[in-house]
Design an enzyme around this catalytic site. Sequence first.
Site: not given
Lengths: 496, 496
Positions: A261-262, A265, A291
Amino acid sequence: MACGIDALKDRFYDLNALGTSMSVLHWDQQTYMPRGGAAARAEHLGILSRMSHELLTSDETAKLIDQAEGDLQGDEEAEGIVRNCRREFENATKIPGKLVEEKSRLASHAHEAWVEARKTDDFSKFAPQLERMVEITREEAEHLGYEDHIYDALIDMYEEGSSEAEARRVFDAIREPLVKLVKEIQENGRPVENGFLHGDWPEEKQAAFTQHLVASVGFNFDHGRQDVAPHPFCTNFSIGDVRLTTRYQRYLGSAIFGSLHEMGHGLYEQGSPMKWDRSPLAGGVSLGVHESQSRLWENIVGRSQAFWTRFLPDLQGTFHNLTTVKLDEFYRAVNKVEPSLIRVEADELTYNLHIMVRFEIEKDMLSGKLAVKDLPDAWNSRYEEYLGITPNNDADGCLQDVHWSMGSIGYFPTYTYGNLLSYQFWACLQHDIPDAYDSIARGEFEAIHEWLKDKIYSKGSLYRPKDLIERVSGKPMEADDYLKGVDKKFRAIYSI
Amino acid sequence: MACGIDALKDRFYDLNALGTSMSVLHWDQQTYMPRGGAAARAEHLGILSRMSHELLTSDETAKLIDQAEGDLQGDEEAEGIVRNCRREFENATKIPGKLVEEKSRLASHAHEAWVEARKTDDFSKFAPQLERMVEITREEAEHLGYEDHIYDALIDMYEEGSSEAEARRVFDAIREPLVKLVKEIQENGRPVENGFLHGDWPEEKQAAFTQHLVASVGFNFDHGRQDVAPHPFCTNFSIGDVRLTTRYQRYLGSAIFGSLHEMGHGLYEQGSPMKWDRSPLAGGVSLGVHESQSRLWENIVGRSQAFWTRFLPDLQGTFHNLTTVKLDEFYRAVNKVEPSLIRVEADELTYNLHIMVRFEIEKDMLSGKLAVKDLPDAWNSRYEEYLGITPNNDADGCLQDVHWSMGSIGYFPTYTYGNLLSYQFWACLQHDIPDAYDSIARGEFEAIHEWLKDKIYSKGSLYRPKDLIERVSGKPMEADDYLKGVDKKFRAIYSI
């Protein structure tokens, strides 16, 4: 002496130096700072934030923006810069300094009260602070201005151009199908076992594996790092220096999918054009679009069968007690749907239901329809309605999230926007790269990176979020691709 | 609106916030920053440094200092603050902005040239930049002003109130005794074996042991950390947040004594009165006094027999191949005297001879007595004269230190001041705590800490360095205690 656009750029390079310093101080605070550093760190951040606000809202900055605007000559980049600068300037100047200061002071007290209330499971300890926070945020919104709904002024700060009406449309579109699908899964779905993902996983092995994973997928460790933080986040100090954080828990998926997830980003930030480094054009354009990138890698790529075709053997090489787990078992386990109380632990499907609860409640608190003292009841009845479960206590209920204590009202919907956009963009990507999942199964991510870079990363903050979404997908944000995507995926997983 | 001393303090809190941001950015650069972050980091630091310089040298700052000065009312703390602020202000305003900028630009080019010259062992690649650096530093000194010797203006920046005459007196006092003692040791000393300290020591074990060591001695890890950096240093972001760095090499003593050295700096910073946090009164008063604290712990405590009476068993518990080493053997090994070419690897006794070479040379370059092109010859002949060895190449000779490439001329003598002062202070401490070494052997450091805290740490930067030295030891800095100390210690070790 620089003039026109160059003078404006210089001013924002200065602001970027102050802002980046704050980012480094925040990152250090979450990763390495000893606790003895906390008091001075708060003072330093307060001072830098005041300096930055003073510089941003100064008459000189206003003049530089006006001058640059008069000198655009149809240059797209210059236009983008001026637009971003003006938006930042106006958001900062519309709210009186006194209110900013009061909110910031209230936020630190409210945060303390929230921590205490959560620890002792006593909402009444937080309620007065929250009440005041709602009032102040209402004042803030009035200063910012809006046309239709007071919520519009707030959501626009996180997602330029969005509104209460848009968020409502989105949740209206997904509410019924999601609630229905979750219910069907619970009633008729073939059971999914994920107990084998819980255990004592040595931290250094989790670190090694997640770093291997994100490096293999394409995160550039020459231009970034991964460290440990209690609440994982991604920050960046320049295009060439992007910092991921993760955490290691008993549920192995926490580190794996949190890291992916990170990383999503992070890839977005690493992919900005280097010529825009430190300028208002660098980096992700809005919380929702950001997101979409984290969720794309976490859920659409990272929770796909193809992905684990490639990486399950590596995982089993690291954690030997997983060697007997079959691919299909693993794939189903990391996609287990289970209505739960805590947002940050929610599965892909129920996640938006958690967000919906928050959107409806914060909107009603703001408009005065819901009194703060009635928040716990409103929360619990909505959890019962949408997720079929009721929190036993407020700590696992309306006290679980930090956002409201900080005065971040209008932020939550961008999580759902990200989920919708991830599927919307992925549908376009798959149209252009029909064999995307075959490449993933071979561990080849170049084509996907190139597509994302070309369509999204390389645009930085040049266009408004809505314009970017249209440019990428040929239509505004909508729920169709998302609903189709999760319906197909989870019906297959649960054999319904 | 604050006025008088409070307004001045506020201004310097702002400057401290900018300065601390730069320190955090520097620390991160040396410890964790990925290499992709370098270019933007340089820009950010440049901007912050300009902002800080503008704020410091502004008319408003001048006014605040004048106002506070007119309002002192005999308050010792207020006097200290005003004195420190004025000194900082004047040092910054005396040098024209253009010269500051030119020096900063030259420094980055000179640094590059130095790195290249050192790598290729070719002094001619660095000479033109060094020549220009000497010129610019000369101009700088003229702007700063001096009475007797141009060197006075420069050394005063690092050690307030010091002068070429003082440094010369110091080196005149120690030159002959040191050269003689080293020669005696080489000719008649009982040989010392330290081969067992070289080997492959796992980094995590070196980390664990050095952290155990500095924690046992008294470094507060709730108010600090230890990380790894290529060139170890100590920095601090507040009194409650002090960062040590160390490195792990084949010579085990490098990590051990390097860690104790930086810890000495760190204890000084951690010991400042909390009420002075972020103010001009917090922290060490000068480079020389600071170095006295690092050398006291590194050499006088850390290289004592008593210290290893306590810690050798712990070291042997960590590194099993040292279990057969006897205390006396170990003590002698870590105090082995051996004239060598590289300053940072020098033993306690020959260290000052390295410094003396640099002092004599930089002074002569500055006054024009020595042409830059003749630097290598001057260097080599002094090494032969004082240390009895001649470098085979300039990389291990006059190109070994970074200082001159950065324009830090006048800095070197403070290393020797630190060595002298460490013994001078220790003599006073031993007078007050006659059983200091017995406590050390038992691993009890409280009395020593209390003494240092009472006499030195708690004074922060309240007094001028010369005043502090007099207050602590009842006399100005002199070489007697140092010469007596090392004479006694090394004659015993070498049985001469």
